[in-house]
Write a protein that holds these residues in place. Structure first.
Motif, short mmCIF file in Angstrom:
data_model
loop_
_atom_site.label_atom_id
_atom_site.label_comp_id
_atom_site.label_asym_id
_atom_site.label_seq_id
_atom_site.Cartn_x
_atom_site.Cartn_y
_atom_site.Cartn_z
N ASP A 164 0.87 -1.17 0.00
CA ASP A 164 0.00 0.00 0.00
C ASP A 164 0.91 1.23 0.00
O ASP A 164 1.59 1.49 0.99
CB ASP A 164 -0.89 -0.03 1.23
CG ASP A 164 -1.77 1.19 1.39
OD1 ASP A 164 -1.63 2.15 0.61
OD2 ASP A 164 -2.61 1.19 2.30
N PRO A 165 0.95 2.00 -1.10
CA PRO A 165 1.88 3.13 -1.19
C PRO A 165 1.67 4.20 -0.12
O PRO A 165 2.63 4.79 0.36
CB PRO A 165 1.67 3.70 -2.58
CG PRO A 165 0.68 2.85 -3.27
CD PRO A 165 0.20 1.81 -2.32
N VAL A 166 0.43 4.45 0.27
CA VAL A 166 0.16 5.44 1.32
C VAL A 166 0.77 4.95 2.63
O VAL A 166 1.51 5.66 3.30
CB VAL A 166 -1.36 5.70 1.46
CG1 VAL A 166 -1.65 6.53 2.70
CG2 VAL A 166 -1.90 6.37 0.21
N ARG A 167 0.46 3.73 2.98
CA ARG A 167 0.97 3.14 4.22
C ARG A 167 2.50 3.09 4.21
O ARG A 167 3.15 3.42 5.21
CB ARG A 167 0.40 1.73 4.39
CG ARG A 167 0.78 1.05 5.68
CD ARG A 167 0.03 -0.28 5.84
NE ARG A 167 -1.40 -0.11 5.69
CZ ARG A 167 -2.21 0.33 6.65
NH1 ARG A 167 -1.72 0.63 7.83
NH2 ARG A 167 -3.50 0.46 6.44
N ASP A 168 3.09 2.72 3.09
CA ASP A 168 4.54 2.63 2.99
C ASP A 168 5.21 3.99 3.21
O ASP A 168 6.22 4.09 3.90
CB ASP A 168 4.96 2.07 1.63
CG ASP A 168 4.59 0.61 1.46
OD1 ASP A 168 4.27 -0.06 2.46
OD2 ASP A 168 4.62 0.14 0.30
N ARG A 169 4.63 5.05 2.63
CA ARG A 169 5.21 6.39 2.78
C ARG A 169 5.08 6.88 4.22
O ARG A 169 6.01 7.48 4.76
CB ARG A 169 4.56 7.37 1.83
CG ARG A 169 5.03 7.16 0.39
CD ARG A 169 4.49 8.18 -0.55
NE ARG A 169 5.22 9.43 -0.39
CZ ARG A 169 4.95 10.52 -1.10
NH1 ARG A 169 3.98 10.50 -2.00
NH2 ARG A 169 5.64 11.62 -0.92
N ILE A 170 3.93 6.65 4.83
CA ILE A 170 3.73 7.07 6.22
C ILE A 170 4.68 6.29 7.13
O ILE A 170 5.35 6.87 8.00
CB ILE A 170 2.26 6.90 6.65
CG1 ILE A 170 1.38 7.88 5.87
CG2 ILE A 170 2.11 7.12 8.16
CD1 ILE A 170 -0.11 7.66 6.07
N ARG A 171 4.75 4.99 6.93
CA ARG A 171 5.64 4.15 7.75
C ARG A 171 7.10 4.61 7.62
O ARG A 171 7.83 4.70 8.61
CB ARG A 171 5.49 2.69 7.34
CG ARG A 171 6.15 1.74 8.32
CD ARG A 171 6.03 0.28 7.88
NE ARG A 171 4.66 -0.17 7.84
CZ ARG A 171 4.09 -0.72 6.75
NH1 ARG A 171 4.77 -0.87 5.64
NH2 ARG A 171 2.84 -1.13 6.80
N ALA A 172 7.52 4.91 6.40
CA ALA A 172 8.91 5.36 6.18
C ALA A 172 9.17 6.69 6.87
O ALA A 172 10.23 6.90 7.48
CB ALA A 172 9.19 5.46 4.68
N HIS A 173 8.20 7.59 6.80
CA HIS A 173 8.38 8.90 7.44
C HIS A 173 8.46 8.76 8.96
O HIS A 173 9.36 9.32 9.59
CB HIS A 173 7.24 9.86 7.06
CG HIS A 173 7.39 11.20 7.70
ND1 HIS A 173 8.31 12.11 7.26
CD2 HIS A 173 6.78 11.75 8.77
CE1 HIS A 173 8.25 13.19 8.04
NE2 HIS A 173 7.32 12.99 8.96
#
Length: 83
Positions: A3-12
């Protein structure tokens, strides 16, 4: 499937709290919220996902976990497409 949204939030979040592994349903923000980190999360979400989070959505519960932030992004993005 990723999930690209989840991946970006998790990375941040992971970049801000690098030594701690946070599950998607575990608290990111707790009672002793760092106000700078809270503002940074709002700015990150608005910039990364090109949306404006309305004041009515600026509640601690919407930023408490990665799951909550994903739901917030989905909700605000859906509202933006309807207007």
């Amino acid at each position: 499937m990723s999930d690209p949204v989840r991946d970006r939030i998790r990375a941040h979040v992971g970049s801000r709290v690098p030594r701690v592994v946070i599950g998607d349903d575990q608290p990111v923000l707790t009672g002793g919220v760092d106000p700078v980190f809270a503002v940074e999360l709002v700015r990150f979400l608005e910039t990364a996902f090109e949306l404006r989070i309305p004041d009515s959505e600026l509640r601690l519960d919407n930023f408490r976990t990665i799951d909550a932030m994903c739901a917030l992004v989905d909700r605000v993005a859906a509202q933006a497409t309807r207007t």
